[in-house]
Structure formats: structure tokens, C-alpha cells
Design an enzyme around this catalytic site. Structure first.
Site, PDB file in Angstrom:
ATOM      1  N   CYS A 131      35.187  -3.390 -62.110  1.00  9.77           N
ATOM      2  CA  CYS A 131      35.742  -3.904 -60.852  1.00  9.77           C
ATOM      3  C   CYS A 131      36.797  -4.981 -61.049  1.00  9.77           C
ATOM      4  O   CYS A 131      37.427  -5.402 -60.081  1.00  9.77           O
ATOM      5  CB  CYS A 131      34.619  -4.456 -59.991  1.00  9.77           C
ATOM      6  SG  CYS A 131      33.815  -5.872 -60.772  1.00  9.77           S
ATOM      7  N   CYS A 152      27.117  -5.882 -61.645  1.00  8.74           N
ATOM      8  CA  CYS A 152      27.286  -7.286 -61.214  1.00  8.74           C
ATOM      9  C   CYS A 152      26.333  -8.179 -62.013  1.00  8.74           C
ATOM     10  O   CYS A 152      26.708  -9.273 -62.449  1.00  8.74           O
ATOM     11  CB  CYS A 152      27.005  -7.444 -59.722  1.00  8.74           C
ATOM     12  SG  CYS A 152      27.837  -6.211 -58.688  1.00  8.74           S
TER      13      CYS A 152
HETATM   14 FE1  FES Z   1      32.337  -6.672 -59.542  1.00 14.66          FE
HETATM   15 FE2  FES Z   1      29.998  -7.176 -58.433  1.00 14.66          FE
HETATM   16  S1  FES Z   1      31.538  -5.834 -57.693  1.00 14.66           S
HETATM   17  S2  FES Z   1      30.763  -7.923 -60.292  1.00 14.66           S
END
Ligand code: FES
Length: 152
Positions: free
Chosen positions: A35, A108
Site C-alpha cells: 500500500c 497493516c
Molecule cells: Fe497500508 Fe494498512 S493499508 S498499512
């Protein structure tokens, strides 16, 4: 809202241990390839009952709410742990009271785990052992390993 989301919301209402530790013994930084989020963790150790344990842990995050909530929980539960004990903690262990991470949020927690492991990799493996009355005495009769730190 799920039980997990509710707990994350509660944790975000008063996140613990945010910000850097100026005199930290170790700092770890990771970025998530999934992400693009980033998290940095600081560790400060102390001697307690003859063991070198984490006295304080803190974090900063350019990350999602789950990563911040997990980091908040993790930095609390790391207190009092040795580097070896901390290294054994998985992403799901680090969530503390948040409970297990939903599948979509596992990375995460892994961001927090990664920052912790990165910091632990930079922690001197040899603890600072208190030496005798004088350094000269300690050199004559070495008790354990001594870490010598050059002065600034
Ligand atoms: Fe990237 Fe949670 S969406 S660390």
C-alpha cells in the site's frame, strides 16, 4: 461496524507512544509494498533484574488507521520484554487488545512487526554490563562482555 473496527476506533481516540524517542537505542523503518504506507519505531532499553529489556517504544506512521492502532498497542505491550522476546512476536501478537487482524488488514500488522524487527536488527546484541569499581579493575577481571562506546 465490526468489533475489530470498533476497537481500532477506540485505540485511535488516544493513540499511545506516538513520536520519536530522542535518545533511542534503535530505530526501525519499513515501507509496505502493498500500500505504500510507512512506519518507524524507536526502542529504548534499560537494565531490569539483570536483563536488558525494552523500557519504552514509540512510533510514527504514514499509514492507515489499523497500522496506527496496532503500533499503539504494540508499543505498550513491548515494555519489559527482552529483544529476544520481542523478536518472537508476530503481527497478530502485536495487536494486543484489538484481537486478530482481518485478512485484508494483515499487512497493516506486518508493517508494525517489520519496523520492530528492523529496529531489533540494529540493537547491539551485547548488553552493556555494569563494570567493577573502576574500568581498570574490570579489565583485570573481566565479568561478561563490555561494550565500548566512543565519545562524541
Ligand atoms: Fe497500508 Fe494498512 S493499508 S498499512
Amino acid at each position: 461496524m465490526s468489533d475489530f473496527e470498533e476497537k481500532v476506533r477506540e485505540a485511535l481516540a488516544s493513540p499511545q507512544n506516538q513520536g520519536e524517542i530522542a535518545d533511542a537505542d534503535a530505530v526501525g523503518t519499513v515501507g509496505s509494498p502493498d500500500c505504500g504506507d510507512m512506519l518507524r519505531m524507536w526502542l529504548k532499553f534499560t537494565e531490569k533484574d539483570g536483563k536488558r529489556v525494552i523500557d519504552r517504544a514509540s512510533f510514527q506512521s504514514f499509514g492507515c488507521q489499523t497500522a496506527i492502532a496496532v503500533a499503539s498497542m504494540a508499543t505498550e505491550l513491548l515494555k519489559g520484554k527482552t529483544a529476544e522476546e520481542a523478536r518472537e512476536l508476530s503481527a497478530n501478537d502485536l495487536t494486543g487488545g484489538l484481537g486478530p487482524l482481518p485478512p485484508m488488514k494483515i499487512h497493516c500488522g506486518q508493517l508494525v512487526e517489520g519496523a520492530l524487527k528492523n529496529a531489533l536488527d540494529q540493537t547491539p546484541a551485547t548488553p552493556v554490563v555494569p563494570v567493577g569499581p573502576t574500568l581498570s579493575d574490570a579489565m583485570k577481571k573481566p565479568a561478561g562482555k563490555i561494550r565500548i562506546v566512543p565519545l562524541e
